[in-house]
Scaffold this motif. Structure first.
Motif, short mmCIF file in Angstrom:
data_model
loop_
_atom_site.label_atom_id
_atom_site.label_comp_id
_atom_site.label_asym_id
_atom_site.label_seq_id
_atom_site.Cartn_x
_atom_site.Cartn_y
_atom_site.Cartn_z
N ASP A 115 0.56 -1.47 0.41
CA ASP A 115 -0.14 -0.47 -0.13
C ASP A 115 0.88 1.45 -0.26
O ASP A 115 0.67 2.55 -1.08
N ALA B 271 2.47 1.25 -2.85
CA ALA B 271 1.58 2.58 -4.70
C ALA B 271 1.19 3.60 -4.16
O ALA B 271 1.17 4.92 -4.77
N ALA B 272 1.13 3.73 -3.06
CA ALA B 272 0.70 4.83 -2.89
C ALA B 272 1.59 6.63 -3.23
O ALA B 272 1.31 7.65 -3.84
N GLU C 145 3.84 5.77 -5.80
CA GLU C 145 4.14 5.74 -7.20
C GLU C 145 2.46 6.73 -7.43
O GLU C 145 2.56 7.81 -8.66
N GLY C 146 1.46 6.70 -6.51
CA GLY C 146 0.89 7.49 -7.33
C GLY C 146 0.46 8.92 -7.21
O GLY C 146 0.40 9.47 -7.84
N ALA C 147 1.30 9.98 -6.01
CA ALA C 147 1.76 10.04 -5.32
C ALA C 147 2.71 11.21 -6.73
O ALA C 147 2.68 12.19 -6.70
N GLY C 148 3.54 10.36 -7.56
CA GLY C 148 4.64 10.65 -7.13
C GLY C 148 5.70 11.38 -7.29
O GLY C 148 6.75 11.95 -7.85
#
Length: 512
Positions: free
Chosen positions: A441, A444-445, A447-450
């Motif tokens: 998690d 993933a977080a 990577e999602g936030a860049g």
């Protein structure tokens, strides 16, 4: 623009916006390297080379203290040598550049050249990706008796590994490195040497680059082709990704058996030798850039900075006010002499056609640790005005004999502060968990936030190559190492992924 030849004032891309682009722009702005006309290769500019030279000097001294001597081996290796050690050829075959002809000829019409069909080599040569095979061929000639052991050689060289996705300093088709190779009478002595050189690398990273590292051993999946064990130092970059920064391999007797390197022991019995190899490369320059630099450009620890302090005289130059200028320069020269006597690498900027503002901007981009101003008023007040590259308000230093010692002390304090900040980042960026979901998690977080990586995860682990691959496929995270100082803590715990009894404590993370 900044005017006067000091470079444009446009800002760099912030790290938070695009870390990869920021990294490229820092290198360009600091004039460390440039693209070359050969795809995948870089041109290392003088400032970048000066950083490598400083690292090389610090390392070379320690390598010699370990008992190794410098030598040099050919760039070209017969292709048959590579096939002697099966795992080794498997590991490097896809990255090798191959030489098949020894001359060119003009094409018809004479407008181009091509390989001469009559000049085909009897055996193709590969451009060295690493030198184990060549060096073990020579060790076979040099080692006869236990009296010839241990044998320790090191070479500073370039190697070629054909990379398609490249980044300056971190990954390129050709790079500079040192590679050490040793042969020993006993397994214990070889393992001890591999561990000793890992410590040398970790010490240089800490003391010279102000970069703390985690010392560990690679998982079987990640180990060097042909090694029994690969020891590694792993650093954590500002974006939360890990960077493998140096490796030291215990090669067992694999190369000794492949190249038939034996010695007569003290009971006159023939034995195969035990081996190590170890290396660091210009990748450490990339590690240095990413460890300390900020959104204004390069930040250099003073220990590795080619220029530790720059003095900018505030003067219109010798033509406009010659007497005042001469007096100011005499004052500046006296301060610089004191600094040089204290061992400070200092320069004076005498480009009178460039205004002070653009000069300060340029030195900020280039990471010079201290910028020093001296104008007529400062001279009259008997002081210098100093700015740290790491930030904070400008401050005054009394001029005179003590200025060299004061500047040297300031540089030492900066070195310590950069190391402390990097140590805090490594500590804060490493979390321990027993939950695979928590790690997945978090990754993933991030990577999602860049924002890149989510740091490092210390977890109990049951060693299993298939599970390791699944985690990499699911999260892009890999086992950076089994940290040497944490393995005693695996006992009695269960693997965070499979639930089986843990065999190791593993450090996972995204990596360059």
């Amino acid at each position: 623009g900044g005017g006067g030849g000091g470079g444009g004032r446009q800002g760099l891309t912030p790290r938070a916006a695009d870390y990869s682009l920021w990294y490229q722009e820092v290198i360009q702005a600091a004039e460390l390297a440039d693209q070359s006309p050969v795809k995948g290769c870089m041109v290392i500019r003088p400032t970048g080379m000066a950083l490598w030279d400083a690292l090389r000097s610090a390392l070379d001294e320690r390598i010699k203290e370990s008992g190794a001597q410098n030598a040099y081996f050919p760039l070209f290796i017969p292709v048959s040598f590579l096939s002697k050690e099966a795992e080794h050829v498997e590991g490097f075959a896809k990255e090798c550049a191959v030489v098949t002809h020894h001359r060119l000829r003009s094409t018809e019409g004479g407008k181009a050249v091509e390989p001469d069909p009559d000049a085909e080599l009897e055996e193709p040569l590969i451009v060295r990706p690493t030198s184990e095979t060549m060096i073990w061929h020579m060790f076979q000639k040099w080692i006869m008796s236990y009296r010839d052991l241990p044998l320790k050689v090191n070479q500073w060289a370039n190697v070629v590994r054909w990379e398609l996705r490249t980044r300056p300093f971190l990954r390129s088709a050709e790079f500079l490195w040192q590679e050490g190779h040793t042969a020993h009478a006993t397994r214990e002595e070889a393992v001890e040497t591999a561990r000793q050189m890992l410590d040398v690398y970790a010490d240089v990273c800490r003391d010279v680059l102000a970069m703390p590292v985690v010392k560990g051993v690679k998982s079987p999946t990640e180990r060097f082709a042909g090694a029994d064990d690969t020891f590694t130092i792993e650093a954590l970059m500002q974006n939360g990704w890990a960077l493998q920064s140096g490796t030291s391999h215990f090669l067992g007797q694999n190369f000794a058996k492949a190249f038939d390197v034996t010695f007569s022991d003290d009971a006159n019995q023939q034995q195969h030798v035990w081996a190590t190899s170890w290396g660091v490369s210009t990748r450490l320059v990339g590690a240095l850039i990413m460890s300390h630099s900020d959104d204004s450009g390069l930040v250099l620890p003073p220990a590795v900075a080619p220029t530790q302090a720059v003095v900018v005289p505030i003067s219109p130059g010798p033509d406009k006010q010659p007497e005042q200028h001469a007096e100011l320069m005499a004052f500046v020269d006296a301060q610089v002499a004191s600094m040089r006597a204290a061992g400070v690498r200092v320069s004076i900027d005498t480009r009178w056609n460039v205004r002070p503002g653009p000069k300060f901007f340029e030195y900020e981009r280039k990471g010079v640790p201290l910028r020093i101003e001296a104008g007529p008023r400062d001279m009259a007040a008997g002081k210098l005005v100093v700015a740290r590259r790491t930030g904070g308000d400008k401050f005054d230093l009394p001029a005179g004999e003590g200025v060299g010692g004061a500047i040297a002390a300031e540089l030492d304090a900066m070195q310590g502060a950069l190391l402390a900040a990097a140590e805090a980042r490594l500590s804060d960026g490493t979390r321990e968990t027993d939950s695979y979901a928590e790690m997945a998690d978090a990754l993933a977080a991030a990577e999602g936030a860049g924002s890149g990586g989510a740091g490092l995860f210390l977890v109990p682990w049951f060693d299993d190559a298939a599970a390791e691959k699944s985690i990499k496929d699911e999260t892009k995270a890999t086992i950076r190492c089994f940290p040497l100082g944490e393995q005693h803590r695996a006992e009695g715990r269960v693997c965070f992924y499979s639930g089986k009894p843990a065999t190791h404590m593993a450090l996972f993370g995204r990596a360059f």
